[in-house]
Scaffold this motif. Structure first.
Motif, mmCIF file in Angstrom:
data_model
loop_
_atom_site.group_PDB
_atom_site.id
_atom_site.type_symbol
_atom_site.label_atom_id
_atom_site.label_comp_id
_atom_site.label_asym_id
_atom_site.label_seq_id
_atom_site.Cartn_x
_atom_site.Cartn_y
_atom_site.Cartn_z
ATOM 1 N N GLY A 235 33.822 47.782 24.067
ATOM 2 C CA GLY A 235 33.145 46.376 23.826
ATOM 3 C C GLY A 235 33.763 45.118 24.360
ATOM 4 O O GLY A 235 33.328 44.303 25.070
ATOM 5 N N VAL A 236 35.464 45.280 24.154
ATOM 6 C CA VAL A 236 36.070 44.271 24.582
ATOM 7 C C VAL A 236 36.056 44.264 26.107
ATOM 8 O O VAL A 236 36.184 42.887 26.524
ATOM 9 C CB VAL A 236 37.514 44.362 23.923
ATOM 10 C CG1 VAL A 236 38.493 43.263 24.500
ATOM 11 C CG2 VAL A 236 37.502 44.032 22.364
ATOM 12 N N LEU A 237 36.278 45.227 26.509
ATOM 13 C CA LEU A 237 36.401 45.439 28.286
ATOM 14 C C LEU A 237 35.085 44.901 28.801
ATOM 15 O O LEU A 237 34.951 44.280 29.753
ATOM 16 C CB LEU A 237 36.394 46.851 28.772
ATOM 17 C CG LEU A 237 38.217 47.205 28.110
ATOM 18 C CD1 LEU A 237 38.306 48.733 28.555
ATOM 19 C CD2 LEU A 237 39.262 46.356 29.014
ATOM 20 N N LEU A 238 33.765 45.219 28.094
ATOM 21 C CA LEU A 238 32.656 44.945 28.438
ATOM 22 C C LEU A 238 32.379 43.201 28.598
ATOM 23 O O LEU A 238 31.738 42.615 29.507
ATOM 24 C CB LEU A 238 31.381 45.293 27.771
ATOM 25 C CG LEU A 238 30.965 46.819 28.549
ATOM 26 C CD1 LEU A 238 29.916 47.163 27.612
ATOM 27 C CD2 LEU A 238 30.598 46.787 30.017
ATOM 28 N N LEU A 239 33.228 42.513 27.759
ATOM 29 C CA LEU A 239 32.666 41.141 27.409
ATOM 30 C C LEU A 239 33.132 40.266 28.710
ATOM 31 O O LEU A 239 32.507 39.346 29.086
ATOM 32 C CB LEU A 239 33.776 40.664 26.149
ATOM 33 C CG LEU A 239 33.019 40.601 24.897
ATOM 34 C CD1 LEU A 239 34.192 39.798 23.850
ATOM 35 C CD2 LEU A 239 31.781 39.996 24.721
#
Length: 468
Positions: A235-239
């Motif tokens: 999720g953090v990498l997709l932000l």
């Protein structure tokens, strides 16, 4: 007693390495990387907790446990590193409380925060943030970096440790006090506690717990968090791409809305003024025009207008840069390098301030415009170019209000597509962060209270004394 629900402990090492503090930044790189991911998740989960408190009046226990774990992890790293330099015990990679580590953090249980607090907590915290910012954030003045109060204290303490082998106790207690104040404010902003933080430096290594508060049970559970960690990291990498696509799509839609009916987007007016005979904008490199003009019909036009504030006839032209340089060789002219508040900034090319040869009669121009309101139209091609603004008669002293316009294609579809994709990716990223953070927090949440066969265990009442 006036105890704050968030208790910060910092047991000072009796003996510290003289030199280890010089390389702790290198040793802490793995923690910094992990904390960057964890704090991104904490920001998202705190916003979710704000909504939960606002609409339900309850702070989700897994989110509370996650945010507390991030604070606890951060404090261990800060105490080992450059927030205090208080220990040489390397911080563990865990959310759980480590009783063997000198830096510990405890949160006493309390009632759920008021429903209205998420709306104003950030506003109430501003006075604290201003003071803490002055203590911990370095400023700049005239491009010379100034060290912050916190940085100065750490530096003085580190140098004392390097040369004497001792970190001054007073500096240690001051750093712990600043860190304790900072952690209280962050916990308040996270709504981990709804008690307003006090305006004070509570120095010292240990805060005494409230004697009326029962000891907390261990929060560690045996279930694996591998899936939750993967979801959080994903999720953090997709932000980042989600934010990039959303911002890019919004920018394209904003740019498209500025197009006129001919597809031109016009810049703000730029005021040019020089005592020489010409103002030039040089180093204009144009590439890949063939691709754009082949794939889009309404693209490739350049329009420049120059209006004289005095009504004098102006000349504006565009040509190959080498041709303009040869024409103005030996004649002083101002080269535009930027602008401030709509007025140009220049570098002056050396030479004599004199009349230049008739601008309009030069054979190298690719496009020109003349008059008190001169307009130049040109279909761009690859190359290095320069734009020149001068008086039509070539005399020194040029003043003009200039606007540039570029013809671009219809960007509605592309902008809307990027914006939609960014929003969808953002929602997926937030969902993964919430899923992962709640999973990690659930593993570190306190167990539910024990219940009897028909409900909670009854409270024990003391026996009534019998007189004999």
């Amino acid at each position: 007693m006036n105890r704050y629900p968030l208790r910060v402990e910092a047991r000072r090492d009796p003996a510290l390495s003289r030199w280890l503090w010089l390389v702790k930044w290198l040793l802490l790189i793995p923690h910094y990387i992990v904390l960057a991911v964890l704090w991104t998740g904490a920001v998202v989960l705190t916003l979710v907790a704000y909504l939960a408190v606002l609409f339900t009046g309850r702070y989700p226990a897994p989110i509370r446990a996650y945010n507390l774990g991030v604070l606890r992890w951060s404090w261990r790293v800060g105490y080992y590193g450059y927030q205090a330099l208080g220990t040489d015990t390397y911080p563990p990679f865990t959310f759980a409380d480590d009783p063997d580590h000198p830096a510990r953090l405890h949160l006493e249980p309390e009632e759920s925060p008021p429903r209205w607090l998420p709306l104003v907590a950030w506003l109430f915290a501003i006075p604290h943030l201003l003071i803490l910012g002055a203590l911990t954030v370095a400023g700049t003045r005239d491009n010379d970096t100034r060290i912050s109060v916190l940085g100065a204290v750490v530096l003085v303490g580190g140098l004392a440790l390097l040369f004497t082998g001792r970190f001054p106790l007073g500096l240690h207690d001051l750093l712990v006090g600043i860190a304790r104040w900072n952690l209280r404010v962050v916990a308040y902003l996270m709504l981990l506690t709804h008690r307003y933080p006090p305006f004070r430096l509570d120095q010292g290594s240990v805060e005494e717990p409230d004697p009326t508060t029962p000891p907390s049970a261990p929060h560690q559970r045996a279930s694996s968090t591998a899936g939750s960690v993967v979801a959080l990291v994903a999720g953090v990498l997709l932000l980042a791409p989600a934010a990039g696509l959303g911002i890019g799509g919004g920018a394209l839609l904003g740019l498209d809305s500025a197009r006129d009916r001919n597809g031109y987007v016009t810049s703000p007016t730029l005021q040019l003024s020089t005592a020489t005979a010409a103002v030039t904008a040089e180093n204009l490199r144009i590439t890949d025009t063939a691709f754009w003009t082949r794939t889009a019909a309404d693209v490739g036009g350049l329009r420049v207008t120059a209006a004289s504030p005095t009504g004098d006839a102006l000349f504006i032209g565009i040509a190959r840069e080498e041709s303009v340089d040869a024409w103005l060789a030996g004649t002083a002219h101002d080269q535009l390098i930027g602008f401030d508040s709509g007025a140009g900034r220049y570098d002056r090319a050396p030479g004599a301030i004199s009349v230049v040869a008739d601008p309009a009669a030069q054979p190298f121009w690719l496009a020109t415009g003349t008059g008190s309101g001169a307009t130049l139209n040109w279909n761009v091609v690859d190359g290095d170019y320069a734009v020149v603004v001068a008086n039509l008669d070539g005399t020194p002293g040029v003043a003009a209000d200039v606007e540039g316009a570029v013809q671009i294609p219809d960007l509605t579809g592309l902008g809307a597509g990027l914006l939609t994709t960014g929003i969808v990716l953002g929602l997926v990223a937030i969902g993964l962060i919430v899923l992962g953070g709640v999973g990690i927090g659930r593993r570190h949440s306190p167990p539910p209270p024990a219940a009897g066969p028909t409900g909670p265990a009854p409270q024990q009442t003391p026996p009534v004394p019998v007189r004999t």
